[in-house]
Design a protein around this motif. Structure first.
Motif, PDB file in Angstrom:
ATOM      1  N   PHE A 106       0.823  -1.200   0.000  1.00  0.00           N
ATOM      2  CA  PHE A 106       0.000   0.000   0.000  1.00  0.00           C
ATOM      3  C   PHE A 106       0.868   1.266   0.000  1.00  0.00           C
ATOM      4  O   PHE A 106       0.591   2.213  -0.731  1.00  0.00           O
ATOM      5  CB  PHE A 106      -0.943  -0.023   1.199  1.00  0.00           C
ATOM      6  N   ALA A 107       1.946   1.272   0.792  1.00  0.00           N
ATOM      7  CA  ALA A 107       2.843   2.432   0.829  1.00  0.00           C
ATOM      8  C   ALA A 107       3.506   2.645  -0.533  1.00  0.00           C
ATOM      9  O   ALA A 107       3.673   3.779  -0.980  1.00  0.00           O
ATOM     10  CB  ALA A 107       3.898   2.262   1.912  1.00  0.00           C
ATOM     11  N   ASP A 108       3.863   1.550  -1.195  1.00  0.00           N
ATOM     12  CA  ASP A 108       4.479   1.653  -2.519  1.00  0.00           C
ATOM     13  C   ASP A 108       3.505   2.232  -3.537  1.00  0.00           C
ATOM     14  O   ASP A 108       3.895   3.013  -4.403  1.00  0.00           O
ATOM     15  CB  ASP A 108       4.957   0.275  -2.992  1.00  0.00           C
ATOM     16  N   ILE A 109       2.224   1.833  -3.416  1.00  0.00           N
ATOM     17  CA  ILE A 109       1.207   2.380  -4.319  1.00  0.00           C
ATOM     18  C   ILE A 109       1.106   3.891  -4.127  1.00  0.00           C
ATOM     19  O   ILE A 109       1.032   4.647  -5.092  1.00  0.00           O
ATOM     20  CB  ILE A 109      -0.174   1.723  -4.079  1.00  0.00           C
ATOM     21  N   LYS A 110       1.122   4.328  -2.871  1.00  0.00           N
ATOM     22  CA  LYS A 110       1.010   5.767  -2.597  1.00  0.00           C
ATOM     23  C   LYS A 110       2.218   6.517  -3.162  1.00  0.00           C
ATOM     24  O   LYS A 110       2.049   7.590  -3.736  1.00  0.00           O
ATOM     25  CB  LYS A 110       0.864   6.013  -1.103  1.00  0.00           C
ATOM     26  N   ILE A 111       3.407   5.949  -3.034  1.00  0.00           N
ATOM     27  CA  ILE A 111       4.612   6.594  -3.585  1.00  0.00           C
ATOM     28  C   ILE A 111       4.497   6.699  -5.107  1.00  0.00           C
ATOM     29  O   ILE A 111       4.793   7.737  -5.695  1.00  0.00           O
ATOM     30  CB  ILE A 111       5.890   5.810  -3.193  1.00  0.00           C
TER      31      ILE A 111
END
Length: 171
Positions: A106-111
């Motif tokens: 999820f954090a990678d998607i946001k980045i």
């Protein structure tokens, strides 16, 4: 009472499938973007004999802009579905499966989302500067300011993400 608790937990777990229509809707959005991409590309080809070099560059940047948005939608579809709905087990050995599938959290998607927003903003700003004689100064200032806000936000988010992952030491 434990029976009720298990029932609620199974219902909550099954509710993840409510997201499946959302990802199917994003596939429809990809089709819409593909239509707009093809239309823009065709209009650019038709106008090519009389277009100036800056008009061609703006046209190409518009196509790149659409491609970035489409790539982002695809990343959201794949990673969102695998992270929140179900693993695509049958596709793990598929020869065309992208390496990043199943590894983006999820954090990678946001980045990636923030990075794409910055790139799209930069493309829009560049298109405006190439067409500067037709745009009011006020609009250019707003676009520049918004782009800088996006860049600053992306930097802050990347720093926060790095700190949260323990990537910054206390030395």
């Amino acid at each position: 009472m434990r029976h009720v608790e298990k029932g609620i937990e199974h219902l909550l777990f099954a509710s993840r499938w409510l997201l499946a229509p959302v990802y199917l809707g994003l596939v429809v959005a990809l089709l819409v973007m593909l239509y707009k991409f093809a239309k823009q590309g065709w209009e650019m080809v038709i106008a090519l004999p009389t277009a100036s070099s800056s008009e061609v560059i703006v046209g190409v940047l518009s196509l790149v802009d659409a491609a970035l948005v489409m790539n982002l939608i695809l990343i959201i579809i794949f990673s969102g579905y695998e992270n929140f709905v179900s693993k695509m087990e049958d596709l793990h050995s598929h020869e065309d499966r992208p390496d990043w599938m199943g590894h983006i959290g999820f954090a990678d998607i946001k980045i990636k989302l923030i990075g794409s927003i910055v790139a799209i903003s930069a493309i829009e700003l560049l298109k405006s500067f190439l067409n500067v004689h037709n745009i009011e100064d006020r609009v250019l200032w707003w676009q520049t300011g918004l782009h800088l806000v996006f860049v600053f936000s992306a930097l802050l988010y990347a720093i926060m993400d790095r700190i949260q992952r323990g990537g910054v030491s206390g030395h």
